[in-house]
Design a protein around this motif. Structure first.
Motif, PDB file in Angstrom:
ATOM      1  N   UNK A  71       0.842  -1.204   0.000  1.00  0.00           N
ATOM      2  CA  UNK A  71       0.000   0.000   0.000  1.00  0.00           C
ATOM      3  C   UNK A  71       0.872   1.247   0.000  1.00  0.00           C
ATOM      4  N   UNK A  72       0.307   2.350  -0.457  1.00  0.00           N
ATOM      5  CA  UNK A  72       1.033   3.616  -0.362  1.00  0.00           C
ATOM      6  C   UNK A  72       1.057   4.054   1.105  1.00  0.00           C
ATOM      7  N   UNK A  73       2.075   4.818   1.448  1.00  0.00           N
ATOM      8  CA  UNK A  73       2.158   5.349   2.818  1.00  0.00           C
ATOM      9  C   UNK A  73       0.908   6.161   3.132  1.00  0.00           C
ATOM     10  N   UNK A  74       0.526   7.003   2.175  1.00  0.00           N
ATOM     11  CA  UNK A  74      -0.590   7.913   2.445  1.00  0.00           C
ATOM     12  C   UNK A  74      -1.874   7.144   2.744  1.00  0.00           C
ATOM     13  N   UNK A  75      -2.142   6.115   1.956  1.00  0.00           N
ATOM     14  CA  UNK A  75      -3.403   5.385   2.165  1.00  0.00           C
ATOM     15  C   UNK A  75      -3.405   4.725   3.544  1.00  0.00           C
ATOM     16  N   UNK A  76      -2.277   4.227   3.978  1.00  0.00           N
ATOM     17  CA  UNK A  76      -2.213   3.573   5.291  1.00  0.00           C
ATOM     18  C   UNK A  76      -2.351   4.623   6.395  1.00  0.00           C
ATOM     19  N   UNK A  77      -1.644   5.717   6.255  1.00  0.00           N
ATOM     20  CA  UNK A  77      -1.692   6.754   7.306  1.00  0.00           C
ATOM     21  C   UNK A  77      -3.110   7.303   7.449  1.00  0.00           C
ATOM     22  N   UNK A  78      -3.746   7.564   6.321  1.00  0.00           N
ATOM     23  CA  UNK A  78      -5.111   8.114   6.390  1.00  0.00           C
ATOM     24  C   UNK A  78      -6.083   7.106   6.988  1.00  0.00           C
ATOM     25  N   UNK A  79      -5.934   5.862   6.593  1.00  0.00           N
ATOM     26  CA  UNK A  79      -6.838   4.838   7.128  1.00  0.00           C
ATOM     27  C   UNK A  79      -6.572   4.639   8.625  1.00  0.00           C
ATOM     28  N   UNK A  80      -5.326   4.744   9.032  1.00  0.00           N
ATOM     29  CA  UNK A  80      -5.000   4.585  10.456  1.00  0.00           C
ATOM     30  C   UNK A  80      -5.609   5.699  11.300  1.00  0.00           C
ATOM     31  N   UNK A  81      -5.616   6.897  10.748  1.00  0.00           N
ATOM     32  CA  UNK A  81      -6.214   8.018  11.502  1.00  0.00           C
ATOM     33  C   UNK A  81      -7.665   7.697  11.851  1.00  0.00           C
ATOM     34  N   UNK A  82      -8.365   7.170  10.870  1.00  0.00           N
ATOM     35  CA  UNK A  82      -9.779   6.841  11.083  1.00  0.00           C
ATOM     36  C   UNK A  82      -9.883   5.677  12.065  1.00  0.00           C
ATOM     37  N   UNK A  83      -9.077   4.646  11.840  1.00  0.00           N
ATOM     38  CA  UNK A  83      -9.189   3.432  12.665  1.00  0.00           C
ATOM     39  C   UNK A  83      -8.777   3.708  14.112  1.00  0.00           C
ATOM     40  N   UNK A  84      -7.770   4.510  14.311  1.00  0.00           N
ATOM     41  CA  UNK A  84      -7.293   4.757  15.689  1.00  0.00           C
ATOM     42  C   UNK A  84      -8.273   5.643  16.464  1.00  0.00           C
ATOM     43  N   UNK A  85      -8.952   6.526  15.727  1.00  0.00           N
ATOM     44  CA  UNK A  85      -9.918   7.404  16.405  1.00  0.00           C
ATOM     45  C   UNK A  85     -11.023   6.592  17.071  1.00  0.00           C
TER      46      UNK A  85
END
Ligand SMILES: Cc1ncc(C[n+]2csc(CCOP(=O)(O)OP(=O)(O)O)c2C)c(N)n1
Length: 559
Positions: A327-341
């Motif tokens: 995966x791209x870094x950006x897609x993982x980072x953005x998805x993590x923001x949502x998941x961690x919230x």
């Protein structure tokens, strides 16, 4: 007037948004010269041709330009001999997955009788059984154009492959007879109906697993390599790291990943934090640590993330991974923001306190080191970097061929740092800075290079190009009169050997030279700096020269 295939070829490049064709021409270029000349007469859109008087510089310029814009550029070189000269920089671009279209002429295959047949002595000896063989390993795709009516489709194919994830260089060889083929009409292309696949994104289930692991982890650690290639990566990383107290180590980073002023910036080497980490998240790093020197704990969970997380083009690599995300870094980072919230994250407050203190202590140490260095007899790396603070603003772009250290000169802007490929092909920084300047004409563009790296760059070719193409860049040579990396490698193995008795300097010493005089041959501003106290003034003078349109070089004599 009849039409020739080279016209279709140049028009196809332009149709793909290629703005520059960096060329180093030869006897194989006649149809390209003719096609450019015809386009100028008819105002047909074609890339802007730019003669660069060394092939490595041409490739590194394309590399630099693409790092800023994300848009691949094209290079055209002379047959086998010119192409051979470019392979060092091609290796850099290939390992760092920079898309580009590298092309070269192919000596005419017919000895006589055809339009474009051999007409010069060299055209026999320049033919190879397999011209692409010398670079095949470093490109994603290569081809030789066989017929004039392929001109548009081969360009389409090369660029869709170069642009598809994981990106990288493609190679095309262009026989003179084919480029010169007379065409009855412009060739057709279906490029508007050839969608390039999207870069990969992680599966929701994997993001959930990773978010769970982060939420539980006591001592997580993020190691980055190419994160920041998309400048948005660093914006999201900065938020995420702060919110969840995730320490970040940009290790041999090629881009700006996180500001050294950020409380979660924990230095540039993972070794101090790695042994205690219970979760190691690796973003786009081919070598996240040196296994011969350090290792994560056997109980740590390891996550490897990248567009090609197995780094399949590297013959040997065996870093562990408990979760591997393509995966791209950006897609993982953005998805993590949502998941961690959505999760209860433990240990964040205590980690934030602990890492915040560690970061303050580190920054105090770096500051002290720099101030101390300012009082020393000779200039050192901390002082050189510390002094750069004064000339760097939010819009400055720094190109580092190993010598830049954010620790002493924190940057703030995504997209402000570009560093040498993990392949380490020296001679990249100076020409890459020209490509960066071409892409960002209003920014202050500076490169920081070793004296060894500077000489590998074919400085005359680069300064010549800077002058002729009006690309005023600032070149700062960290001149230790040494191949220090070579010396260190000798000492790594033989500090107790005979070579160690000479401090590993055999074969590593570079007698000093007045490099500041070279740039003056190209109407540049050059200055030698020897005393720490003289450096700030010299930097100001050099920036002033650059702001007035003159390239500048500081030969900083260091210890
Ligand atoms: C094209 C190329 N040739 C040789 C090397 C091997 N090499 C690695 S580091 C190094 C020395 C670099 O010297 P310098 O740029 O002055 O930096 P220093 O090591 O002194 O900090 C050399 C020769 C290389 N990486 N690339």
């Amino acid at each position: 007037m009849t039409r020739i295939a080279a016209e279709d070829y140049l028009e196809a490049l332009a149709a793909h948004g290629i703005e520059h064709l960096f060329v180093n021409p030869g006897t194989d270029f006649a149809p390209i010269v003719e096609a450019f000349s015809r386009a100028a007469r008819t105002n047909q859109p074609v890339p802007r041709p730019m003669v660069v008087p060394h092939e490595n510089a041409a490739v590194a310029m394309a590399h630099g330009y693409t790092m800023v814009t994300g848009k691949p550029q094209a290079i055209m070189l002379h047959t086998n001999v010119g192409t051979a000269n470019a392979i060092n920089m091609l290796i850099n671009a290939s390992r760092d997955r920079v898309p580009m279209l590298l092309t070269s002429g192919r000596t005419p295959f017919t000895e006589q009788g055809a339009e474009g047949s051999r007409s010069a002595h060299i055209q026999w000896a320049q033919e190879m059984f397999d011209q692409a063989g010398m670079l095949r390993e470093m490109v994603k795709w290569e081809y030789e154009m066989k017929r004039g009516d392929q001109a548009a489709t081969v360009v389409d194919r090369a660029l869709e492959i170069a642009n598809a994830s994981p990106q990288g260089p493609c190679y095309l060889s262009l026989p003179r007879e084919v480029l010169g083929e007379v065409m009855s009409a412009a060739v057709e292309s279906n490029r508007s109906h050839r969608a390039i696949p999207c870069p990969p994104e992680a599966r929701a289930g994997d993001i959930d697993t990773l978010a769970d692991w982060i939420a539980e982890a006591k001592n997580p650690l993020i190691i980055t390599g190419m994160l920041g290639k998309d400048p948005r990566d660093s914006v999201v990383l900065s938020r995420l790291a702060e919110r969840y107290a995730l320490p970040v180590v940009p290790y041999n980073t090629r881009y700006f990943a996180l500001s050294a002023d950020h409380p979660m910036f924990q230095g540039s080497v993972p070794d101090p934090l790695l042994p205690d980490a219970d979760l190691v998240i690796v973003f786009e790093s081919d070598v996240p640590w040196l296994p011969g020197k350090i290792a994560p704990s056997a109980n740590a969970r390891i996550v490897q993330i990248g567009e090609d997380p197995l780094h399949g083009r590297l013959p040997m690599r065996s870093f562990p991974s408990d979760l591997t995300l393509t995966a791209t870094c950006l897609s993982v980072l953005e998805a993590l923001e949502v998941a961690l919230a959505k999760r209860m994250t433990r240990h964040v407050a205590e980690r934030s306190k602990k890492l915040g203190e560690r970061s303050r202590a580190l920054r105090a140490t770096w500051q002290q080191e720099a101030e101390h260095a300012g009082q020393a007899e000779a200039i050192t790396l901390p002082w050189l970097n510390h002094c750069l603070r004064e000339i760097i603003d939010a819009d400055t772009k720094v190109i580092s061929e190993y010598s830049f250290r954010q620790e002493y000169c924190p940057l703030q802007s995504p997209g402000s740092l570009f560093a040498l490929s993990s392949a380490g092909g020296l001679g990249w920084g100076l020409p890459a800075s020209l490509g960066v300047k071409l892409a960002s004409p209003h920014s202050l563009v500076l490169s920081v290079l070793g004296d060894g790296a500077y000489m590998f760059a074919n400085p005359t070719a680069c300064h010549y190009t800077a002058h002729n193409q009006k690309l005023p860049v600032l070149t700062i040579i960290y001149n230790n009169s040494l191949y220090n990396a070579v010396r260190r490698a000798t000492l790594d193995m033989y500090s107790n050997g005979v070579a160690g008795e000479n401090d590993g300097r055999f074969l590593a010493e570079l007698p000093p030279a007045s490099f500041e005089k070279i740039v003056t041959a190209h109407d540049g501003y050059g200055e030698k700096v020897e005393k720490p106290a003289d450096l700030p003034g010299a930097l100001r003078r050099a920036v002033q020269a650059v702001r007035s349109g003159q390239q500048a070089l500081l030969n900083v004599i260091c210890k």
